[in-house]
Enzyme design. Structure first.
Site, PDB file in Angstrom:
ATOM      1  NE  ARG A   1      -4.359  -1.353   1.731  1.00  0.00           N
ATOM      2  CZ  ARG A   1      -5.200  -1.874   2.621  1.00  0.00           C
ATOM      3  NH1 ARG A   1      -4.934  -1.773   3.901  1.00  0.00           N
ATOM      4  NH2 ARG A   1      -6.294  -2.465   2.232  1.00  0.00           N
TER       5      ARG A   1
ATOM      6  CE  LYS B   1     -23.194 -15.289   7.031  1.00  0.00           C
ATOM      7  NZ  LYS B   1     -22.667 -14.415   8.064  1.00  0.00           N
TER       8      LYS B   1
ATOM      9  N   GLY C   1     -11.583  -7.985  -0.926  1.00  0.00           N
ATOM     10  CA  GLY C   1     -10.409  -8.237  -0.086  1.00  0.00           C
ATOM     11  C   GLY C   1      -9.958  -9.684  -0.118  1.00  0.00           C
TER      12      GLY C   1
ATOM     13  N   GLY D   1     -13.921  -2.924   0.647  1.00  0.00           N
ATOM     14  CA  GLY D   1     -15.231  -2.290   0.832  1.00  0.00           C
ATOM     15  C   GLY D   1     -15.549  -1.278  -0.251  1.00  0.00           C
TER      16      GLY D   1
HETATM   17  P1  ADP Z   1     -14.426 -10.736  -0.784  1.00  0.00           P
HETATM   18  O1  ADP Z   1     -13.740 -10.340   0.516  1.00  0.00           O
HETATM   19  O2  ADP Z   1     -13.447 -10.899  -1.900  1.00  0.00           O
HETATM   20  O3  ADP Z   1     -15.571  -9.822  -1.126  1.00  0.00           O
HETATM   21  P2  ADP Z   1     -16.074 -12.659   0.570  1.00  0.00           P
HETATM   22  O4  ADP Z   1     -15.688 -12.062   1.887  1.00  0.00           O
HETATM   23  O5  ADP Z   1     -17.449 -12.453   0.101  1.00  0.00           O
HETATM   24  O6  ADP Z   1     -15.040 -12.192  -0.563  1.00  0.00           O
HETATM   25  O7  ADP Z   1     -15.863 -14.240   0.598  1.00  0.00           O
HETATM   26  C1  ADP Z   1     -14.702 -14.846   1.043  1.00  0.00           C
HETATM   27  C2  ADP Z   1     -15.006 -16.001   1.962  1.00  0.00           C
HETATM   28  O8  ADP Z   1     -15.898 -16.931   1.365  1.00  0.00           O
HETATM   29  C3  ADP Z   1     -13.762 -16.768   2.277  1.00  0.00           C
HETATM   30  O9  ADP Z   1     -13.487 -16.665   3.654  1.00  0.00           O
HETATM   31  C4  ADP Z   1     -14.076 -18.218   1.859  1.00  0.00           C
HETATM   32  O10 ADP Z   1     -13.601 -19.191   2.742  1.00  0.00           O
HETATM   33  C5  ADP Z   1     -15.576 -18.208   1.867  1.00  0.00           C
HETATM   34  N1  ADP Z   1     -16.081 -19.334   1.074  1.00  0.00           N
HETATM   35  C6  ADP Z   1     -15.926 -19.565  -0.241  1.00  0.00           C
HETATM   36  N2  ADP Z   1     -16.493 -20.729  -0.610  1.00  0.00           N
HETATM   37  C7  ADP Z   1     -17.016 -21.277   0.532  1.00  0.00           C
HETATM   38  C8  ADP Z   1     -17.741 -22.468   0.837  1.00  0.00           C
HETATM   39  N3  ADP Z   1     -18.036 -23.345  -0.126  1.00  0.00           N
HETATM   40  N4  ADP Z   1     -18.118 -22.670   2.118  1.00  0.00           N
HETATM   41  C9  ADP Z   1     -17.831 -21.769   3.082  1.00  0.00           C
HETATM   42  N5  ADP Z   1     -17.157 -20.633   2.859  1.00  0.00           N
HETATM   43  C10 ADP Z   1     -16.754 -20.377   1.596  1.00  0.00           C
END
Ligand code: ADP
Ligand code: MG
Length: 394
Positions: free
Chosen positions: A35, A201, A351, A372
């Site tokens: 960063r 989610k 992230g 974010g």
């Molecule tokens: P970003 O930070 O890139 O927006 P998210 O925070 O939405 O991404 O998602 C990342 C999380 O999703 C990770 O911690 C990963 O372990 C979880 N994840 C991905 N696939 C699964 C799964 N099949 N079951 C549970 N968790 C999952």
């Protein structure tokens, strides 16, 4: 259009740059300086143009006096000195005589770093609450304000929105690159435009789906959220992470956009989320009650690759598997390998996605540095701290 750093004559000016120096620190040493490196282009441009540079950044969260010790920006000033090959004047206060005197003594081509802006959160949440008096005080230290901290652009703080509404202001190179890249990919894309969506989610991504489903040609869904969509379509998904509150939303999206949404056809499952517990790969129709879905299977990788190969613009948010355990990061890695040979504009935002694809950085045209903030852009929101910047044609 917002003003950029090149729209001002910076010579002899005190330029306040809001940077994102929220970096990991261990034993008073910066352990990842990416960063800091990302801000060098803007800082060097100001120095080359004979400005006096004043840097503001937050670091971590500050709730009480003991948080201050662990979150001083002093180690950052040391690392920045090395990277700029120039002494950085560090002021261990966020306001007061010492800071004012140092600012008044600043010469053209010199750099001063102010202590962590969030030290002002202890007494009344002044930085994070965008306190007007604090913004006025910081603005009084300079002539021009540059926002180059993309990671905080979706929030209204005194050090970004506050100062920008008082001083003549503009965007630095990093914010300019981030916003242009994401904006072009979302709104001025070459088609077909495909989105890979994963992560945990559905609930966290409802606004992203609502915005992108109207703009994209295809949305390929993986990660835990795929199992919520599959359940909505009537499949048994065993003990997978399912977001039951979002089932109705999924049914609605699947009905309205059935040709756009592509769901997995096979899955990598296990009885427990542990490295040592064995896994198996099965078709979606063969899910067992006591299994958890943890990654997309190889038939799904192949299915997704058909859509990706047709695409001219690809945005990826959310890992398609539980990548924190190596064997469930394979789907994500295989998609990276496929993308390597695809000639399209390829952008990553989020992230966790950025850390999941770290070994494949070269595959992508742009990897957003702001989790974010990039999500807010994918949701179609305007970013508060960018809104506050002076317009180009006033
Ligand atoms: P970003 O930070 O890139 O927006 P998210 O925070 O939405 O991404 O998602 C990342 C999380 O999703 C990770 O911690 C990963 O372990 C979880 N994840 C991905 N696939 C699964 C799964 N099949 N079951 C549970 N968790 C999952
Ligand atoms: Mg995340």
């Amino acid at each position: 259009m917002k003003k950029t750093i090149e729209d001002y004559n910076l010579k002899d000016k005190k330029v306040i740059i809001r940077v994102d120096f929220n970096v990991p620190i261990n034993n008073l040493k910066v352990t990842d300086d990416s960063r800091i490196k990302a801000s060098l282009k803007t800082i060097n441009y100001c120095l080359d143009n004979n400005a006096k540079v004043i840097l503001l950044s937050h670091l971590g969260r500050i709730k009480n006096e003991s948080d201050k010790m662990l979150n001083t920006l002093y180690p950052v000033s040391e690392r920045l000195s090395d990277l700029l090959n120039k002494k950085v004047i560090f002021i261990d206060e966020t306001r007061g005589k010492k800071l004012e005197e140092a600012v008044n003594n600043l010469k053209n081509g010199e750099v001063l770093l102010v202590e962590n802006t969030r030290f002002e959160d202890i007494d009344g949440n002044k930085e994070s609450g965008n306190d007007l008096q604090l913004a006025k005080y910081w603005a009084s230290l300079g002539d021009i304000f540059v926002n180059d901290a993309f990671g905080t652009c979706h929030r209204a703080h005194a050090s970004n929105v506050g100062i920008a509404s008082i001083l003549p202001s503009c965007l630095g190179y990093l914010v300019l690159k981030e916003t242009t890249m994401l904006n072009n990919a979302i709104n001025k894309n070459e088609k077909p435009f495909t989105v890979i969506l994963g992560g945990a989610k559905v609930k966290d991504k409802i606004k992203v789906i609502e915005n992108l489903v109207t703009k994209a040609d295809y949305i390929l869904i993986g990660g835990a959220m795929a199992y919520t969509f599959l359940k909505a379509r009537g499949y048994n998904v065993g003990k997978s992470l399912v977001d039951d509150d979002s089932i109705d939303f999924c049914i609605d999206i699947l009905t309205k956009y059935k040709d756009k949404i592509v769901l997995p056809i096979d899955t990598v499952n296990a009885k427990e989320i542990k490295e040592e517990v064995p896994h198996n790969e099965v078709d979606i129709t063969l899910f067992k009650e006591d299994e958890i879905g943890l990654d997309i299977g190889s038939k799904t990788v192949e299915l997704f690759s058909k859509y990706l190969k047709m695409s001219k613009t690809i945005i990826w948010n959310g890992p398609v598997g539980y990548f924190e355990i190596e064997k469930y990061g394979l789907g994500t890695k295989k998609l990276c390998q496929i993308l390597k040979n695809i000639d399209a504009l390829k952008i990553v935002g989020g992230g966790d996605t950025a850390s999941a694809i770290l070994e494949y950085q070269n595959v992508f045209d742009h990897i957003s540095t702001g989790g974010g903030a990039s999500l807010a852009m994918l949701e179609g929101k305007t970013l508060k701290a960018i809104d506050a910047i002076s317009d180009k044609y006033e």
